[in-house]
Design an enzyme around this catalytic site. Sequence first.
Site, mmCIF file in Angstrom:
data_model
loop_
_atom_site.group_PDB
_atom_site.id
_atom_site.type_symbol
_atom_site.label_atom_id
_atom_site.label_comp_id
_atom_site.label_asym_id
_atom_site.label_seq_id
_atom_site.Cartn_x
_atom_site.Cartn_y
_atom_site.Cartn_z
ATOM 1 N N GLU A 148 0.847 -1.200 0.000
ATOM 2 C CA GLU A 148 0.000 0.000 0.000
ATOM 3 C C GLU A 148 0.875 1.240 0.000
ATOM 4 O O GLU A 148 1.759 1.395 0.846
ATOM 5 C CB GLU A 148 -0.953 0.034 1.193
ATOM 6 C CG GLU A 148 -1.827 1.288 1.104
ATOM 7 C CD GLU A 148 -3.017 1.317 2.043
ATOM 8 O OE1 GLU A 148 -3.080 0.487 2.963
ATOM 9 O OE2 GLU A 148 -3.875 2.203 1.834
ATOM 10 N N GLU A 154 3.307 9.166 6.548
ATOM 11 C CA GLU A 154 2.986 7.841 7.090
ATOM 12 C C GLU A 154 4.044 6.780 6.782
ATOM 13 O O GLU A 154 3.976 5.684 7.316
ATOM 14 C CB GLU A 154 1.605 7.406 6.602
ATOM 15 C CG GLU A 154 0.531 8.410 7.042
ATOM 16 C CD GLU A 154 -0.894 7.969 6.796
ATOM 17 O OE1 GLU A 154 -1.132 6.766 6.660
ATOM 18 O OE2 GLU A 154 -1.763 8.853 6.735
ATOM 19 N N ASP A 181 -4.223 4.063 -3.360
ATOM 20 C CA ASP A 181 -5.235 4.628 -2.462
ATOM 21 C C ASP A 181 -5.430 6.097 -2.840
ATOM 22 O O ASP A 181 -4.466 6.873 -2.833
ATOM 23 C CB ASP A 181 -4.718 4.476 -1.016
ATOM 24 C CG ASP A 181 -5.682 5.013 0.028
ATOM 25 O OD1 ASP A 181 -6.259 6.091 -0.192
ATOM 26 O OD2 ASP A 181 -5.825 4.360 1.083
ATOM 27 N N THR A 182 -6.656 6.469 -3.156
ATOM 28 C CA THR A 182 -6.905 7.836 -3.639
ATOM 29 C C THR A 182 -6.577 8.892 -2.590
ATOM 30 O O THR A 182 -6.164 10.000 -2.933
ATOM 31 C CB THR A 182 -8.362 8.012 -4.092
ATOM 32 O OG1 THR A 182 -9.244 7.706 -2.998
ATOM 33 C CG2 THR A 182 -8.678 7.113 -5.275
ATOM 34 N N HIS A 184 -4.130 8.964 -0.458
ATOM 35 C CA HIS A 184 -2.691 9.238 -0.489
ATOM 36 C C HIS A 184 -2.267 9.814 -1.836
ATOM 37 O O HIS A 184 -1.415 10.708 -1.897
ATOM 38 C CB HIS A 184 -1.910 7.965 -0.154
ATOM 39 C CG HIS A 184 -2.274 7.418 1.187
ATOM 40 N ND1 HIS A 184 -1.890 8.020 2.364
ATOM 41 C CD2 HIS A 184 -3.036 6.354 1.547
ATOM 42 C CE1 HIS A 184 -2.387 7.339 3.392
ATOM 43 N NE2 HIS A 184 -3.079 6.317 2.918
ATOM 44 N N HIS A 207 -7.802 1.239 -2.849
ATOM 45 C CA HIS A 207 -8.615 1.874 -1.811
ATOM 46 C C HIS A 207 -9.230 3.144 -2.372
ATOM 47 O O HIS A 207 -8.523 3.967 -2.959
ATOM 48 C CB HIS A 207 -7.765 2.257 -0.598
ATOM 49 C CG HIS A 207 -7.604 1.162 0.396
ATOM 50 N ND1 HIS A 207 -6.710 1.236 1.433
ATOM 51 C CD2 HIS A 207 -8.258 -0.026 0.531
ATOM 52 C CE1 HIS A 207 -6.809 0.123 2.171
ATOM 53 N NE2 HIS A 207 -7.729 -0.654 1.628
ATOM 54 N N ARG A 213 -12.028 11.704 3.817
ATOM 55 C CA ARG A 213 -12.437 10.363 4.241
ATOM 56 C C ARG A 213 -13.903 10.334 4.666
ATOM 57 O O ARG A 213 -14.328 9.450 5.403
ATOM 58 C CB ARG A 213 -11.533 9.773 5.337
ATOM 59 C CG ARG A 213 -10.110 9.466 4.854
ATOM 60 C CD ARG A 213 -9.466 8.435 5.761
ATOM 61 N NE ARG A 213 -8.069 8.150 5.494
ATOM 62 C CZ ARG A 213 -7.636 7.270 4.592
ATOM 63 N NH1 ARG A 213 -8.493 6.612 3.836
ATOM 64 N NH2 ARG A 213 -6.346 7.033 4.454
ATOM 65 N N GLU A 242 -12.516 2.887 1.947
ATOM 66 C CA GLU A 242 -11.801 2.979 3.220
ATOM 67 C C GLU A 242 -12.058 4.336 3.839
ATOM 68 O O GLU A 242 -11.836 5.367 3.210
ATOM 69 C CB GLU A 242 -10.295 2.804 3.022
ATOM 70 C CG GLU A 242 -9.541 2.891 4.341
ATOM 71 C CD GLU A 242 -8.033 2.818 4.164
ATOM 72 O OE1 GLU A 242 -7.384 2.118 4.937
ATOM 73 O OE2 GLU A 242 -7.504 3.470 3.247
HETATM 74 MN MN MN Z 1 -5.684 2.870 2.397
#
Ligand code: MN
Length: 296
Positions: A148, A154, A181-182, A184, A207, A213, A242
């Site tokens: 990921e 992170e 993951d959109t 990020h 994701h 979010r 997510e």
């Molecule tokens: Mn994610």
Amino acid sequence: MMNPIGCHGLTFTDAFTAADFDTTARRIAAAGFDLYEVPLMDPWGFDAARGKQVLDDLGLASVVSVGHDGPTDISQEDPAQARAGEELLNQGLQQAHALGATMLTGVLYSSLKRYGKAVSAAGRSQSQQILGRIADRAADLGMDIGLEIVNRYETNVINSLGDAAAFAEEIGRPNVKLHIDTFHMNIEEVNLYDPVLAVADRIGYVHVSENTRGYLGSGRMDFDQFFRALAIIGYGGPLTFETFSASTLSADFAGLLAVWRNFYSDPDDLAAHAAQYMRDGLAHARSTSSVGPEQG
Ligand code: MN
């Protein structure tokens, strides 16, 4: 082709007793999803055979995600941390297989935290060597592993799709897939389109998350552009919603993810909306997309 539409368990709770697993699975199925992403909060205590029965009864597929904490960081040049990290990944892989999942994913290559300095060359290489061994064990089980890609706050190992593709190439196993993951990508990429086309062959898991979010479509994310990219590359893997809210997480876990605000209060309504939003968005993209340069 039909993409499985999934939901991350943390949409509902980070509690992870057998009863919580069952309740979350039922809520995910009721919201209209095909797949439950199981964040393996208790890798050694989880009864995967029992979990598989629950998922089978509900007709849900699964993907399992794990995360390192400080003592299990395989990007650190510390033999004890590396060994503990490899054990965690192996345990996650066994549990994922027992649950019937075809992929183990997450930030498998480092801890999920803000690092104070760049990853060392030796730490990066060690992470790749360990992931190569995990990938080989996964291949023996007919499984993939996902990396990921998360933003700079992170991890310090891979933050962009391009860097992740190079990292995966160096590991040198075909079953090491990119997990994009959109949320990020919104921080690290120029847009949600060109990077997807550039690493198309490696993408194995997705994701979908709004920039806040919260509810999909309520923020500034250009999901039309993102779904168009997935349509054009012919992506047939899962799309998993997510999200997190302070109202559904324990204080410790909310702190790990820097979730201080509430972007929803009714996870069942949010999840049902997300399932429909992703199905409609993909269908629309499939019916209108053709290969060509991005417009706008
Ligand atoms: Mn994610």
